[in-house]
Design a protein around this motif. Structure first.
Motif, mmCIF file in Angstrom:
data_model
loop_
_atom_site.group_PDB
_atom_site.id
_atom_site.type_symbol
_atom_site.label_atom_id
_atom_site.label_comp_id
_atom_site.label_asym_id
_atom_site.label_seq_id
_atom_site.Cartn_x
_atom_site.Cartn_y
_atom_site.Cartn_z
ATOM 1 N N ALA A 85 -19.316 7.666 5.491
ATOM 2 C CA ALA A 85 -19.961 7.309 4.217
ATOM 3 C C ALA A 85 -19.896 8.412 3.166
ATOM 4 N N HIS A 86 -19.953 9.661 3.578
ATOM 5 C CA HIS A 86 -19.967 10.756 2.604
ATOM 6 C C HIS A 86 -18.775 11.694 2.778
ATOM 7 N N LYS A 87 -17.735 11.232 3.409
ATOM 8 C CA LYS A 87 -16.582 12.094 3.687
ATOM 9 C C LYS A 87 -15.390 11.712 2.805
ATOM 10 N N PRO A 88 -14.652 12.701 2.316
ATOM 11 C CA PRO A 88 -13.450 12.410 1.525
ATOM 12 C C PRO A 88 -12.378 11.734 2.389
ATOM 13 N N ILE A 89 -11.702 10.760 1.800
ATOM 14 C CA ILE A 89 -10.591 10.076 2.486
ATOM 15 C C ILE A 89 -9.387 10.098 1.550
ATOM 16 N N THR A 90 -8.305 10.689 2.021
ATOM 17 C CA THR A 90 -7.094 10.834 1.203
ATOM 18 C C THR A 90 -5.938 10.097 1.861
ATOM 19 N N VAL A 91 -5.236 9.305 1.079
ATOM 20 C CA VAL A 91 -4.005 8.662 1.536
ATOM 21 C C VAL A 91 -2.827 9.430 0.960
ATOM 22 N N VAL A 92 -1.910 9.843 1.833
ATOM 23 C CA VAL A 92 -0.698 10.554 1.415
ATOM 24 C C VAL A 92 0.498 9.657 1.719
ATOM 25 N N VAL A 93 1.183 9.207 0.686
ATOM 26 C CA VAL A 93 2.350 8.351 0.879
ATOM 27 C C VAL A 93 3.597 9.221 0.937
ATOM 28 N N CYS A 94 4.323 9.098 2.047
ATOM 29 C CA CYS A 94 5.526 9.910 2.271
ATOM 30 C C CYS A 94 6.736 9.077 1.872
ATOM 31 N N ALA A 95 7.141 9.229 0.611
ATOM 32 C CA ALA A 95 8.206 8.383 0.066
ATOM 33 C C ALA A 95 9.155 9.211 -0.777
ATOM 34 N N SER A 96 10.383 8.741 -0.906
ATOM 35 C CA SER A 96 11.364 9.388 -1.770
ATOM 36 C C SER A 96 11.040 9.074 -3.221
ATOM 37 N N ASP A 97 11.846 9.591 -4.140
ATOM 38 C CA ASP A 97 11.606 9.358 -5.570
ATOM 39 C C ASP A 97 11.785 7.884 -5.943
ATOM 40 N N GLN A 98 12.583 7.159 -5.196
ATOM 41 C CA GLN A 98 12.794 5.723 -5.452
ATOM 42 C C GLN A 98 12.446 4.940 -4.179
ATOM 43 N N PRO A 99 11.158 4.841 -3.899
ATOM 44 C CA PRO A 99 10.743 4.222 -2.624
ATOM 45 C C PRO A 99 10.980 2.719 -2.611
ATOM 46 N N ARG A 100 11.188 2.179 -1.396
ATOM 47 C CA ARG A 100 11.310 0.740 -1.183
ATOM 48 C C ARG A 100 10.150 0.324 -0.294
ATOM 49 N N TYR A 101 9.128 -0.228 -0.919
ATOM 50 C CA TYR A 101 7.924 -0.615 -0.192
ATOM 51 C C TYR A 101 8.075 -2.022 0.387
ATOM 52 N N SER A 102 7.504 -2.241 1.552
ATOM 53 C CA SER A 102 7.389 -3.610 2.043
ATOM 54 C C SER A 102 6.358 -4.331 1.175
ATOM 55 N N GLU A 103 6.428 -5.646 1.173
ATOM 56 C CA GLU A 103 5.519 -6.432 0.328
ATOM 57 C C GLU A 103 4.059 -6.171 0.704
ATOM 58 N N GLU A 104 3.788 -6.114 2.016
ATOM 59 C CA GLU A 104 2.410 -5.899 2.480
ATOM 60 C C GLU A 104 1.931 -4.485 2.140
ATOM 61 N N MET A 105 2.835 -3.525 2.263
ATOM 62 C CA MET A 105 2.481 -2.142 1.922
ATOM 63 C C MET A 105 2.142 -2.038 0.440
ATOM 64 N N GLN A 106 2.941 -2.671 -0.390
ATOM 65 C CA GLN A 106 2.726 -2.591 -1.840
ATOM 66 C C GLN A 106 1.379 -3.213 -2.223
ATOM 67 N N GLU A 107 1.042 -4.349 -1.623
ATOM 68 C CA GLU A 107 -0.217 -5.005 -1.948
ATOM 69 C C GLU A 107 -1.411 -4.157 -1.518
ATOM 70 N N ASN A 108 -1.321 -3.557 -0.337
ATOM 71 C CA ASN A 108 -2.423 -2.717 0.142
ATOM 72 C C ASN A 108 -2.511 -1.398 -0.620
ATOM 73 N N LEU A 109 -1.392 -0.906 -1.110
ATOM 74 C CA LEU A 109 -1.416 0.311 -1.924
ATOM 75 C C LEU A 109 -2.137 0.044 -3.253
ATOM 76 N N HIS A 110 -1.870 -1.111 -3.844
ATOM 77 C CA HIS A 110 -2.574 -1.491 -5.069
ATOM 78 C C HIS A 110 -4.068 -1.598 -4.815
ATOM 79 N N ARG A 111 -4.435 -2.174 -3.689
ATOM 80 C CA ARG A 111 -5.849 -2.300 -3.318
ATOM 81 C C ARG A 111 -6.490 -0.918 -3.173
ATOM 82 N N TRP A 112 -5.791 0.001 -2.534
ATOM 83 C CA TRP A 112 -6.343 1.343 -2.328
ATOM 84 C C TRP A 112 -6.521 2.080 -3.655
ATOM 85 N N LYS A 113 -5.543 1.979 -4.534
ATOM 86 C CA LYS A 113 -5.654 2.646 -5.836
ATOM 87 C C LYS A 113 -6.843 2.096 -6.624
ATOM 88 N N THR A 114 -7.093 0.810 -6.471
ATOM 89 C CA THR A 114 -8.268 0.214 -7.140
ATOM 90 C C THR A 114 -9.556 0.799 -6.573
#
Length: 520
Positions: A85-114
């Motif tokens: 509840a009070h701890k920092p949580i960081t997501v680190v995406v390991c991608a090249s400069d022109q990443p190719r995301y799977s559809e599910e990954m892209q949708e969940n990444l948008h959710r996380w950024k929100t």
């Protein structure tokens, strides 16, 4: 709905993918919903682990495919957990400069950024270097970079991230499989692989988890049930042995049983140089429940036996020091199971005596130790083994029989082929003992510990197998029950003693508790 199969099956990548598609189609859900289910279950288990572990923050490394999508679902669920509840949580995406995301990954990444926009504890960044991360010793690392589909060595940005994870030595949990590790084939030497403390694998264990040299990467494996199931016609050729399926094989004792109805085993073992092998195997056989045991050995050995094992029937060899001949005419007619090998040595007379056993005994044999080395020295004998004989080699003995292997995946395949070719039951002993059957099936044992890596331990397994075969279990049942119970006896010992102190003669003393535990 088809019956769920969670822990026992070990599936390859193609079979696992088929189970995913079957579950999605049968339940009428989207693949992202199955991902949500898997991620939520992983987050639940991570929170459970962290209840008793100090954790200052969570850093989740994600790839661009569906394993990264799992990581983002985990991040979202952890952010709502009371434990974090009070701890920092960081997501680190390991991608090249022109990443190719799977559809599910892209949708969940948008959710996380929100979510990051509404909670300052949460953050997102793309991997640049370790300098971007403030890591302390109490950080929890979650590895969700690559999943089971990886089939080439990791390079570039993901390899940099893996090296960083391994260098900081924080507590690390891998999702499904440590990134960089191949699931069902040999991983090239020198590959970048996450060294996880715990691996949370989804629904089915991976074959990599039974490879001894890979344990440093997968750590402790926990299999998570997400109600994913296979097609009804799927054929699995590799399973774990579990308490449940072994207990189902063990027959309760008949109240009117007597020593004649519980079988009569013949043990051909021992020599003047190694009398203890015969004693250990004989003790295990009698502790394993057979009615009567006859031991054929060198005269020096049979003179010792009554002082340590008065229950055994003695059949003296003509030679003082070795087994030189077996006179079947003078053996009890009631013998219905035979084990050969422990402590025999390789004297010419002994080799001839064992050859006579193969020539004259037509039922399934239990073959161990020096008898295996005799087979390796003259492989023409293999073609004359009685069908469904049980062979119990350790890795060195097996490689003398079947040739050297470049890696354990290759060795397991050779074991499978060997059992099919010669129609034998092969027990390849090791940390994960693997039993290969004549029909191509393989079973992986789940009991045993490193304390059992001690001289004579294999002799006690041979004795237990002889006891079970004599009692009327068929060779497959004998191999499965015997291997599991033998390891379980070792596990019971270390409940009260250190593994370092375990010696082979301790193992049969725990057979009674091992049998009892199957019916608890």
């Amino acid at each position: 709905m088809p019956g769920l199969r969670t822990y026992p099956w070990i599936l390859d990548i193609a079979q696992t993918r088929l189970c995913e598609r079957q579950t999605i189609a049968h339940e009428g859900i989207a693949s992202i919903e199955l991902m949500e289910r898997a991620g939520a279950r992983c987050a639940e288990k991570i929170a459970d682990i962290c209840k008793t572990k100090r954790c200052s923050q969570v850093v989740i490394f994600c790839g661009t495919g569906n394993n990264g999508g799992d990581g983002l679902v985990i991040a979202a669920h952890l952010s709502a957990s009371e434990i974090f509840a009070h701890k920092p949580i960081t997501v680190v995406v390991c991608a090249s400069d022109q990443p190719r995301y799977s559809e599910e990954m892209q949708e969940n990444l948008h959710r996380w950024k929100t979510l990051c926009g509404h909670d300052q504890r949460l953050s997102y960044l793309s991997w640049k270097s370790g300098a971007d991360l403030a890591i302390d010793p109490d950080t929890l690392i979650v590895d969700a970079i690559f999943g089971i589909g990886l089939n080439k060595a990791v390079c570039g940005i993901p390899a940099e991230a893996i090296a960083f994870i391994n260098d900081i030595r924080a507590f690390t949990i891998a999702i499904d499989i440590p990134s960089g590790l191949f699931a069902d084939q040999h991983t090239p030497s020198g590959s970048s692989i996450v060294m996880a403390d715990v691996t949370l694998t989804i629904q089915y264990p991976k074959k990599a988890f039974i490879v001894p040299e890979l344990q440093q990467y997968y750590g402790e494996v926990r299999v998570l049930d997400i109600a994913m199931y296979p097609p009804e016609d799927m054929v699995c050729r590799c399973e774990y042995l579990t308490k449940g399926n072994i207990a189902a094989l063990v027959r309760p004792a008949h109240p009117y049983a007597h020593k004649g109805s519980l079988g009569h085993g013949l043990l051909i073992a021992g020599s003047g140089q190694m009398p203890g092998a015969a004693i250990l195997a004989a003790t295990a056989a009698l502790r394993g429940g057979l009615g009567k045991l006859t031991v054929h050995s060198a005269r020096e050995v049979t003179r010792l036996l009554p002082t340590v094992l008065p229950e055994a029937i003695l059949h003296h060899d003509a030679d003082e020091q070795i087994v030189s001949q077996i006179d079947w005419e003078t053996l009890p007619a009631s013998i219905n199971a035979v084990a050969i090998g422990p402590g025999l040595g390789l004297a010419r007379g002994t080799v001839n005596a064992i050859k006579s056993v193969l020539d004259s005994y037509n039922a399934s044999l239990i073959i161990d130790a020096d008898a295996l080395n005799m087979l390796a020295n003259d492989k023409t004998w293999l073609a004359f083994l009685p069908p469904y004989s049980i062979l119990t080699p350790h890795i060195g003995e097996f490689e003398r029989l079947a040739g050297p292997s470049g890696n354990h995946f290759d060795r397991l395949k050779k074991a499978q082929t060997f059992a099919e070719r010669y129609q034998v039951v092969l027990i390849l002993k090791g940390h994960h003992t693997v039993i290969s059957l004549p029909d191509g099936m393989q079973f992986v044992n789940t009991t045993g510990n490193w304390g059992m890596a001690t001289a004579g331990s294999g002799d006690t397994l041979t004795g237990l197998l002889l006891a079970l075969l004599a009692q009327g279990y068929n060779p497959v049942e004998t191999a499965l029950i015997g291997t599991y119970l033998h390891g379980l006896a070792g596990d019971i010992y270390i409940q009260t003693q250190a593994p370092q102190s375990l010696i082979a003669s301790d193992i049969p003393k725990q057979f009674g508790k091992a049998f009892l535990s199957l019916f608890e």
